[in-house]
Design an enzyme around this catalytic site. Structure first.
Site, short mmCIF file in Angstrom:
data_model
loop_
_atom_site.label_atom_id
_atom_site.label_comp_id
_atom_site.label_asym_id
_atom_site.label_seq_id
_atom_site.Cartn_x
_atom_site.Cartn_y
_atom_site.Cartn_z
N ARG A 37 0.90 -1.23 -0.04
CA ARG A 37 -0.01 -0.09 0.03
C ARG A 37 0.85 1.45 0.05
O ARG A 37 0.34 2.14 -0.45
CB ARG A 37 -1.03 -0.07 1.06
N TYR B 195 -19.48 16.01 -15.05
CA TYR B 195 -19.47 14.10 -15.04
C TYR B 195 -20.47 14.33 -13.71
O TYR B 195 -20.12 14.85 -12.32
CB TYR B 195 -18.24 13.77 -14.65
N ASP C 4 -10.09 18.48 -14.22
CA ASP C 4 -10.32 17.00 -14.65
C ASP C 4 -10.35 17.10 -16.12
O ASP C 4 -11.26 17.66 -16.71
CB ASP C 4 -11.65 16.74 -14.10
N LYS D 89 -10.87 5.57 -18.69
CA LYS D 89 -11.43 6.07 -19.82
C LYS D 89 -10.08 6.07 -20.80
O LYS D 89 -9.53 4.67 -20.99
CB LYS D 89 -11.78 7.80 -19.82
C1 LIG Z 1 -15.46 8.54 -15.65
C2 LIG Z 1 -15.18 9.95 -15.16
C3 LIG Z 1 -14.74 10.18 -13.92
C4 LIG Z 1 -15.04 9.16 -12.93
O1 LIG Z 1 -13.96 8.08 -12.94
P1 LIG Z 1 -14.25 6.57 -12.49
O2 LIG Z 1 -12.92 5.97 -12.87
O3 LIG Z 1 -15.30 5.92 -13.25
O4 LIG Z 1 -14.27 6.41 -11.15
C5 LIG Z 1 -14.51 11.38 -13.60
N1 LIG Z 1 -14.68 12.46 -14.47
C6 LIG Z 1 -15.04 12.27 -15.87
C7 LIG Z 1 -14.89 13.35 -16.64
C8 LIG Z 1 -15.01 10.90 -16.02
O5 LIG Z 1 -15.62 10.75 -17.47
#
Ligand SMILES: *Cc1c(COP(=O)(O)O)cnc(C)c1O
Length: 388
Positions: A58, A110, A183, A208
């Site tokens: 960890r 999101y 993000d 993604k």
């Molecule tokens: C999918 C997504 C998230 C969250 O990510 P996870 O891996 O599903 O927890 C956050 N921000 C955006 C823009 C996303 O597309």
């Protein structure tokens, strides 16, 4: 000639990625790193760790370090931390704000982030203000009144594809010692580098496009300043709260990253071609994609992004919610599924998933464009739209 196999300075991102995690192993000559699954590591007779730094998984993991260094290099940052999911990364950043503080978040982003921030702030006596940051004046007014501790942007935003002016917002944030986090999941570090535009932190859902194969959950946060208080907190938070990535996932992510540059190039090209095609389609009311000249922040997107506009877009179809659902039902190649950034093209009726309270219109369909041949994607959408 140097024996070093990790001489990466000056290389293009494509080249860094193609060799992700590589530099052959001196003991075996392997060109890809092994998966280390051990959670604990023995000490010698003098109670020193046998492998320096290897105590408990960890704390850290050799694979995390490889992925983190690579992503930090792509972002032009100093260091990264991998998390068990994108949301775990969002949560680690949000926890920087203490009770009594204020978060100013972009509206219409999101839905998972919005929901998390709303609940987290309500439970912890943190004020949350949501504002449409693509309107700089609205953002400026709200910022002046609320004096937030943290600004949260999503560029481009999901599912409305709005584009915030990161440089201008970061200037404002710096003047007030406000932390700015972007993000940039829908862009990837290959086409948008928020740190170079003044952001303090950049976050991605590695689930993604970074991984790109729809087969792992992961998240990552990158800093431009490893000596900052925020970074000390995030590093400790990853270690202490323990939202670490599994070893197999870290290895898969590294493998996925090897083809990121190729995938992003094809996906962006496909997306732009498709956006233009759909923009001229009589059954489509509007296409939301920053690469189109008709997009409200096209000039800004063009200045901020390099080499493309991403693989995410939304369309509004004529005939409302029923028509939108009919189109999704008629598609053969586009898969009806949530998520984005994978090799396969996906379509989603967001309102069905998030509910009407999310403010997502019923006629909106969100498309994640994959690496298929673009003519097949155009053909599939044309035949589905012809059912209206
Ligand atoms: C999918 C997504 C998230 C969250 O990510 P996870 O891996 O599903 O927890 C956050 N921000 C955006 C823009 C996303 O597309």
């Amino acid at each position: 000639m140097s024996k070093s196999t990790s001489k990466t300075t000056g290389l293009h991102p494509d080249s860094l990625l193609a060799h992700a995690g590589g530099g052959f192993d001196q003991a075996t000559g392997a060109v890809v790193p092994p998966i280390q699954t051990a959670t604990t590591f023995v000490r010698d007779e003098d109670y020193e760790p046998i492998g320096p730094g290897y105590i408990y998984s960890r704390d850290d993991n050799a694979l995390y370090k490889k992925v983190e260094k690579l992503i930090a290099d792509l972002e032009g940052g100093e260091d990264s931390r991998l998390f068990a999911s994108g949301m775990a990364a969002v949560a680690a950043v949000a926890r920087l704000v203490k009770p009594g503080g204020t978060i100013l978040a972009q509206s219409g982003i999101y839905w998972g982030t919005t929901l998390f921030l709303r609940k987290y702030c309500a439970r912890n006596n943190i004020a949350l203000v949501e504002v449409d940051v693509s309107d700089f004046k609205a953002f400026h007014d709200e910022f002046s009144v609320t004096q937030p501790n943290l600004v949260w942007l999503e560029v481009p935003s999901n599912p409305f594809l709005k584009v915030a002016d990161i440089q201008r917002i970061s200037d404002l944030c710096k003047s007030a010692e406000t932390l700015l986090t972007v993000d940039a999941t829908a862009a990837t570090p290959l086409i948008l580098k928020p740190l170079s535009l003044g952001a303090d932190l950049v976050m991605h859902s590695a689930t993604k496009a970074l991984n790109g194969h729809s087969d792992l959950l992961g998240g990552v946060v990158t800093t431009g300043d490893i000596d900052s208080e925020a970074w000390t907190f995030i590093s400790e938070e990853r270690h202490d709260a323990g939202a670490v990535l599994g070893s197999f996932e870290a290895w898969l992510l590294l493998r996925g990253l090897r083809t990121l540059a190729l995938r992003v190039e094809r996906m962006n090209k496909n997306a732009l071609t498709l956006a233009k095609h759909l923009d001229a389609h009589p059954k489509v009311k509007a296409v939301l994609y920053p690469g189109l000249e008709s997009h409200a922040q096209h000039q800004l997107a063009k200045a901020q992004m390099t080499g493309g506009y991403g693989s995410l877009m939304s369309i509004l179809v004529n005939g409302g919610k029923d028509a939108a659902l009919k189109v999704t039902g008629a598609l053969d190649i586009f898969q009806r599924a949530t998520s984005l950034g994978g090799t396969e093209s996906l379509i989603e009726h967001r309102q069905t998933i998030e509910g009407e309270a999310s403010g997502i219109p019923g006629d909106l369909l969100r498309l994640s464009i994959g690496i298929e041949h673009v003519d097949d994607l155009i053909g599939d959408l044309d035949q589905a739209l012809s059912t209206l």
